[in-house]
Write a protein that holds these residues in place. Structure first.
Motif, short mmCIF file in Angstrom:
data_model
loop_
_atom_site.label_atom_id
_atom_site.label_comp_id
_atom_site.label_asym_id
_atom_site.label_seq_id
_atom_site.Cartn_x
_atom_site.Cartn_y
_atom_site.Cartn_z
N LEU A 209 0.29 -14.93 3.80
CA LEU A 209 1.14 -14.93 4.98
C LEU A 209 0.68 -15.96 6.00
CD1 LEU A 209 3.59 -13.57 6.28
CD2 LEU A 209 2.03 -11.93 7.33
N HIS A 210 -0.63 -16.16 6.10
CA HIS A 210 -1.18 -17.11 7.08
C HIS A 210 -1.88 -18.27 6.37
CE1 HIS A 210 -0.22 -14.12 10.09
NE2 HIS A 210 -0.94 -13.23 9.44
N SER A 211 -1.34 -18.67 5.23
CA SER A 211 -1.97 -19.71 4.41
C SER A 211 -1.79 -21.12 4.97
CB SER A 211 -1.41 -19.66 2.98
OG SER A 211 -0.01 -19.93 3.00
N GLY A 212 -0.84 -21.28 5.87
CA GLY A 212 -0.57 -22.62 6.39
C GLY A 212 0.36 -23.43 5.52
N ASN A 213 0.80 -22.84 4.39
CA ASN A 213 1.80 -23.52 3.54
C ASN A 213 2.92 -22.54 3.23
OD1 ASN A 213 0.99 -21.84 1.33
ND2 ASN A 213 -0.63 -23.29 0.80
N LEU A 214 3.85 -22.96 2.38
CA LEU A 214 5.02 -22.14 2.09
C LEU A 214 4.99 -21.54 0.68
CD1 LEU A 214 7.72 -24.37 3.82
CD2 LEU A 214 6.76 -22.21 4.65
N ASP A 215 3.80 -21.48 0.09
CA ASP A 215 3.66 -20.88 -1.22
C ASP A 215 3.58 -19.35 -1.11
OD1 ASP A 215 3.74 -23.27 -2.61
OD2 ASP A 215 1.56 -23.56 -2.50
N PHE A 216 3.84 -18.68 -2.24
CA PHE A 216 3.83 -17.23 -2.31
C PHE A 216 2.84 -16.75 -3.36
CE2 PHE A 216 8.07 -18.58 -1.05
CZ PHE A 216 8.38 -17.74 0.01
N SER A 217 2.35 -15.54 -3.19
CA SER A 217 1.48 -14.90 -4.18
C SER A 217 1.61 -13.40 -4.01
CB SER A 217 0.02 -15.33 -3.99
OG SER A 217 -0.84 -14.53 -4.77
N PHE A 218 2.10 -12.73 -5.04
CA PHE A 218 2.29 -11.28 -4.94
C PHE A 218 1.43 -10.49 -5.93
CE2 PHE A 218 6.26 -12.97 -3.12
CZ PHE A 218 6.25 -12.28 -1.90
N ALA A 219 0.59 -11.19 -6.71
CA ALA A 219 -0.25 -10.48 -7.68
C ALA A 219 -1.23 -9.55 -6.97
CB ALA A 219 -1.00 -11.48 -8.56
N GLY A 220 -1.79 -10.01 -5.84
CA GLY A 220 -2.73 -9.18 -5.09
C GLY A 220 -2.09 -7.92 -4.54
N LEU A 221 -0.83 -8.02 -4.16
CA LEU A 221 -0.11 -6.86 -3.66
C LEU A 221 0.05 -5.82 -4.77
CD1 LEU A 221 1.55 -5.30 -1.57
CD2 LEU A 221 3.55 -6.66 -2.26
N LYS A 222 0.39 -6.30 -5.95
CA LYS A 222 0.53 -5.39 -7.10
C LYS A 222 -0.79 -4.65 -7.35
CE LYS A 222 -0.33 -7.04 -10.94
NZ LYS A 222 -0.38 -7.96 -12.10
N THR A 223 -1.91 -5.38 -7.28
CA THR A 223 -3.22 -4.76 -7.47
C THR A 223 -3.51 -3.73 -6.39
OG1 THR A 223 -4.03 -6.81 -8.49
CG2 THR A 223 -5.69 -5.23 -7.71
#
Length: 347
Positions: A209-223
């Motif tokens: 959310l605060h990565s400074g870019n517009l990429d996404f990552s939802f694997a950590g949420l699943k964990t």
């Protein structure tokens, strides 16, 4: 010049056929009729899509659906000017069914065929709505295994702003639902259950959310959802709605805030949301509120056109032809592209 375009979609677990009329120029093509068969009931017993079963079912469905669309529109097969089909991405066997049928029809009719990018179909699907967008806009594409933010300046004029680096939003919905024992398809089931729960019941991560870019990552949420479910143990059943609501809130929060950042970075005042997750009520409510506050126009396809369908394939073909981005051809040898990045189409 007026063109009647038949579109066939068979990339995964839905068989879609549609007819679109293009009148050329800048006029938005018109949807005449469409028909869709979903394989959800067939795949439920397996907890997910079985590729071989999907391919066989496409074979059974595509011609009857084509006949239904022609009957509803009052058109004849001989009236079709171009046959469009999904070339990729998707399941290889499923794609081959649609491509094979489309090219066979084209050859039999002596009409040209056109392979269409599945994600471009989703991207342009809001042009089928009662409130079509205008270029340029930021597109939030949330479809199955894809979560992307694109700058769209016209048909085929795409700039990738950010994308998922692991699990996409749709996968996060489906995998989290599976961890909660909600069955298949998981995303819609989780969203329905979330309506009964509290979105603040559990503190779940908002990855990048605060990565400074517009990429996404939802694997950590699943964990994190898995960890929370294990902590709850026997109490999971009683708290399942709260966990569903908290999971949905985390996904939506990231999607909305990244979209607003994309708008700020590009300076654009219009956003398009497309793909199956675009039907999510919580996402629409949160994005509508945020865009209204920032004086940004937001556009969606109609709810029944958010998931895979033939209308978006026919529409994308019509718009590419109108924009001169592609030419339909009479070479009926075909291939499919199970992996095909959308930005590869950028002109």
């Amino acid at each position: 010049m007026s063109l009647l375009i038949l579109g066939i979609e068979s990339s995964c677990d839905e068989t879609g056929v549609a007819l679109v009329r293009s009148t050329g120029g800048v006029a938005v093509p018109t949807l005449l009729a469409h028909a869709l068969h979903s394989q959800i009931e067939m795949h439920q017993a397996y907890g997910g899509v079985v590729p071989e079963l999907a391919s066989r079912d496409h074979i059974r469905r595509v011609l009857p659906l084509t006949e239904a669309v022609l009957a509803e529109s009052g058109q004849r097969l001989a009236d079709v000017d171009v046959v469009a089909y999904t070339r990729g991405p998707g399941l290889a066997g499923a794609l081959l069914v649609g491509a094979g049928v489309a090219c066979a029809l084209g050859a039999a009719l002596g009409k040209p065929v056109l392979g269409v990018h599945h994600l471009e179909g989703h991207l342009l699907s809001p042009f089928l709505s009662a409130d079509p967008p205008e270029f340029p806009f930021v597109a939030l594409l949330v479809s199955g295994g894809h979560t992307q933010l694109m700058r769209v300046d016209g048909v085929g004029r795409y700039e990738l702003l950010g994308e998922t680096i692991d699990d996409a939003a749709g996968e996060a919905f489906d995998k989290s639902a599976k961890l909660m024992g909600l069955g298949y398809p998981g995303g819609p089931a989780l969203s329905r259950l979330a309506e009964q729960g509290s979105a603040t019941a559990f503190k779940l991560p908002r990855p990048l959310l605060h990565s400074g870019n517009l990429d996404f990552s939802f694997a950590g949420l699943k964990t994190a959802v898995l960890t929370q479910a294990k902590k709850l143990g026997d109490a999971l059943e009683a708290r399942k709605a709260d966990l569903a609501a908290s999971t949905e809130a985390a996904i939506v929060d990231v999607l909305v805030k990244k979209t607003l950042t994309a708008l700020k970075q590009t300076g654009l005042q219009r956003v398009v949301v497309a793909g199956g997750v675009g039907a999510n009520r919580h996402l629409r409510a949160q994005l509508n509120a945020a865009c209204a506050q920032n004086q940004v126009r937001v556009h969606y396809p109609e709810l029944h056109l958010c998931t895979d369908n033939g209308a978006m394939i026919a529409m994308a073909a019509a718009m590419r032809l109108q924009a001169g981005q592609q030419t339909a051809n009479r070479d009926y040898a075909f291939d499919v592209k199970p992996r095909w990045p959308l930005d590869a189409l950028a002109s």
